[in-house]
Design a protein around this motif. Structure first.
Motif, PDB file in Angstrom:
ATOM      1  N   ASP A 274       0.844  -1.197   0.000  1.00  0.00           N
ATOM      2  CA  ASP A 274       0.000   0.000   0.000  1.00  0.00           C
ATOM      3  C   ASP A 274       0.879   1.246   0.000  1.00  0.00           C
ATOM      4  O   ASP A 274       1.892   1.301   0.711  1.00  0.00           O
ATOM      5  CB  ASP A 274      -0.908   0.034   1.238  1.00  0.00           C
ATOM      6  N   ILE A 275       0.494   2.235  -0.775  1.00  0.00           N
ATOM      7  CA  ILE A 275       1.212   3.508  -0.812  1.00  0.00           C
ATOM      8  C   ILE A 275       0.300   4.588  -0.233  1.00  0.00           C
ATOM      9  O   ILE A 275      -0.822   4.790  -0.707  1.00  0.00           O
ATOM     10  CB  ILE A 275       1.651   3.862  -2.237  1.00  0.00           C
ATOM     11  N   ILE A 276       0.797   5.266   0.787  1.00  0.00           N
ATOM     12  CA  ILE A 276       0.054   6.319   1.460  1.00  0.00           C
ATOM     13  C   ILE A 276       0.505   7.657   0.883  1.00  0.00           C
ATOM     14  O   ILE A 276       1.695   8.008   0.962  1.00  0.00           O
ATOM     15  CB  ILE A 276       0.285   6.285   2.980  1.00  0.00           C
ATOM     16  N   ALA A 277      -0.416   8.398   0.305  1.00  0.00           N
ATOM     17  CA  ALA A 277      -0.063   9.566  -0.502  1.00  0.00           C
ATOM     18  C   ALA A 277       0.495  10.719   0.317  1.00  0.00           C
ATOM     19  O   ALA A 277       1.424  11.401  -0.130  1.00  0.00           O
ATOM     20  CB  ALA A 277      -1.284  10.037  -1.292  1.00  0.00           C
ATOM     21  N   ASP A 296       5.554  11.944   1.783  1.00  0.00           N
ATOM     22  CA  ASP A 296       4.521  11.626   0.791  1.00  0.00           C
ATOM     23  C   ASP A 296       4.878  10.333   0.058  1.00  0.00           C
ATOM     24  O   ASP A 296       6.048   9.943  -0.039  1.00  0.00           O
ATOM     25  CB  ASP A 296       4.391  12.753  -0.232  1.00  0.00           C
ATOM     26  N   ASP A 297       3.850   9.682  -0.484  1.00  0.00           N
ATOM     27  CA  ASP A 297       4.021   8.463  -1.289  1.00  0.00           C
ATOM     28  C   ASP A 297       4.865   7.434  -0.556  1.00  0.00           C
ATOM     29  O   ASP A 297       5.866   6.913  -1.071  1.00  0.00           O
ATOM     30  CB  ASP A 297       4.647   8.802  -2.646  1.00  0.00           C
ATOM     31  N   CYS A 298       4.470   7.135   0.647  1.00  0.00           N
ATOM     32  CA  CYS A 298       5.183   6.216   1.532  1.00  0.00           C
ATOM     33  C   CYS A 298       4.605   4.807   1.362  1.00  0.00           C
ATOM     34  O   CYS A 298       3.399   4.595   1.531  1.00  0.00           O
ATOM     35  CB  CYS A 298       5.042   6.687   2.975  1.00  0.00           C
ATOM     36  N   LEU A 314       6.333  -2.945  11.058  1.00  0.00           N
ATOM     37  CA  LEU A 314       6.165  -2.298   9.759  1.00  0.00           C
ATOM     38  C   LEU A 314       7.508  -1.757   9.297  1.00  0.00           C
ATOM     39  O   LEU A 314       8.346  -1.359  10.112  1.00  0.00           O
ATOM     40  CB  LEU A 314       5.168  -1.140   9.910  1.00  0.00           C
ATOM     41  N   ARG A 315       7.706  -1.757   7.980  1.00  0.00           N
ATOM     42  CA  ARG A 315       8.806  -1.026   7.376  1.00  0.00           C
ATOM     43  C   ARG A 315       8.225  -0.027   6.388  1.00  0.00           C
ATOM     44  O   ARG A 315       7.218  -0.314   5.718  1.00  0.00           O
ATOM     45  CB  ARG A 315       9.772  -1.985   6.670  1.00  0.00           C
ATOM     46  N   LEU A 316       8.843   1.125   6.291  1.00  0.00           N
ATOM     47  CA  LEU A 316       8.382   2.199   5.415  1.00  0.00           C
ATOM     48  C   LEU A 316       9.429   2.427   4.337  1.00  0.00           C
ATOM     49  O   LEU A 316      10.638   2.410   4.610  1.00  0.00           O
ATOM     50  CB  LEU A 316       8.157   3.484   6.218  1.00  0.00           C
ATOM     51  N   ALA A 317       8.964   2.632   3.107  1.00  0.00           N
ATOM     52  CA  ALA A 317       9.898   2.727   1.988  1.00  0.00           C
ATOM     53  C   ALA A 317       9.469   3.818   1.020  1.00  0.00           C
ATOM     54  O   ALA A 317       8.290   4.144   0.893  1.00  0.00           O
ATOM     55  CB  ALA A 317       9.983   1.389   1.258  1.00  0.00           C
TER      56      ALA A 317
END
Length: 333
Positions: A274-277, A296-298, A314-317
């Motif tokens: 999932d990409i969170i804007a 943005d766009d995480c 969780l990992r964020l990229a």
């Protein structure tokens, strides 16, 4: 009076859509190491190592390797080793409790540091890692086949080494490639010194083919395995998949989120990929703390929807630039 927090919610019931394979034909191995099948060609080429069952309940990769071995898979050049890493954990698989057979004593994908392997500590998984280490130490190309507990997009984990990202592109079985630094609680197989050191050219990737025990995950694993083995073993490509090499989405992990309390909870059932804007979007609460997107766009990488205290939640990229190391698809042995 202080009250204890409620216990974490129980895991949901997971559907086991494909049964585990019968690997008895490969239990003894053929090279003096149980569960390892090794073949050599008369032509010069790389040593390709396919690893499955690092986690005993992640057996889609083992199904694919069993299929190919029964079809008399052999290298046309170089060497090929197939490692069924934790057959004992697989033997404990129970479809009523499918998560319980991930390992026997400890996570086998956290023991691959030189200090741990050379130390005096003993466990089933660590002893098994030492047993298969001679094969790992001679690999030129290694692919570690896994699947995921929670729903999410299939992906290839490449580590930070550019040559690992190049290998991930060459596999082309899934359009999502994620580069990261591994886990703070132990070293993964793909981060073993042979594959992460700048002094070697050996390369490794980890394929997360999809959710455990699902037919689509098996199809993705087949595509990945055949893509790796096609140059040296001349296997045909898996039909029905599209070539994603040129359109691969490469992401770089920037943040690792651990659960610091037993009250960690996501605000929604997020899926991996999932990409969170928008920056600052609320993702989860960890006791009194809020977890929000840092930019943005995480992208959310493999969220663990039921993390225990101290576990990675969780990992964020974010998108990574195109990476190439200029090497050929198969390095010299």
């Amino acid at each position: 009076m202080e009250t204890l927090p409620p216990p974490p919610a129980p895991l949901p019931r997971f559907e086991v859509g494909i049964p585990p394979p019968d690997l008895s034909a490969w239990r003894e191995g053929n090279c003096g190491i149980p569960g390892v099948m090794h073949f050599e060609s008369r032509r010069v080429g790389p040593h390709v190592v396919m690893v499955c069952l690092i986690h005993g309940n992640e057996y889609t990769g083992a199904i694919v390797m069993d299929e190919l071995l029964r079809a008399r898979l052999r290298p046309g050049a170089g060497r090929l080793s197939v490692i069924f890493a934790n057959m004992e954990a697989l033997a404990q698989f129970d479809p009523e409790h499918p998560v319980a057979s991930r390992f026997i004593d400890e996570d086998m994908n956290r023991v691959w540091s030189e200090d741990t392997l050379r130390g005096t500590r003993s466990s089933h998984e660590l002893d098994r890692a030492r047993q298969i280490l001679p094969v790992i130490q001679t690999a030129d190309i290694l692919v570690d086949l896994h699947s995921m507990l929670w729903p999410g997009r299939p992906l290839v984990l490449s580590g930070r080494a550019p040559r690992g990202m190049t290998l991930a592109r060459q596999i082309g079985a899934t359009p999502l490639i994620v580069a990261d630094d591994g886990h703070a609680d132990g070293t993964r197989l793909i981060d073993f010194a042979r594959f992460s050191s700048p002094r070697t050219q050996a390369r490794a990737c980890l394929v997360e083919a999809g959710q455990h025990w699902q037919a689509q995950t098996l199809h993705t694993a087949r595509r990945a395995v055949r893509a790796v083995l096609r140059p040296s073993c001349l296997v045909k490509a898996e039909t029905g998949g599209r070539n994603v090499r040129e359109t691969a989405q490469c992401m770089m992990v920037t943040d690792l989120v651990r659960a610091h309390s037993s009250r960690f909870a996501f605000i929604a059932p997020f899926r991996g990929g999932d990409i969170i804007a928008r920056r600052g979007t609320l993702l989860a609460r960890d006791g009194d703390d809020e977890i929000r997107t840092p930019y943005d766009d995480c992208m959310l990488v493999m969220p663990n929807l039921r993390p225990g205290r101290g576990q990675t939640a969780l990992r964020l990229a974010r998108r990574a630039p195109h990476v190439t190391d200029g090497s050929s698809s198969h390095p010299a042995p």
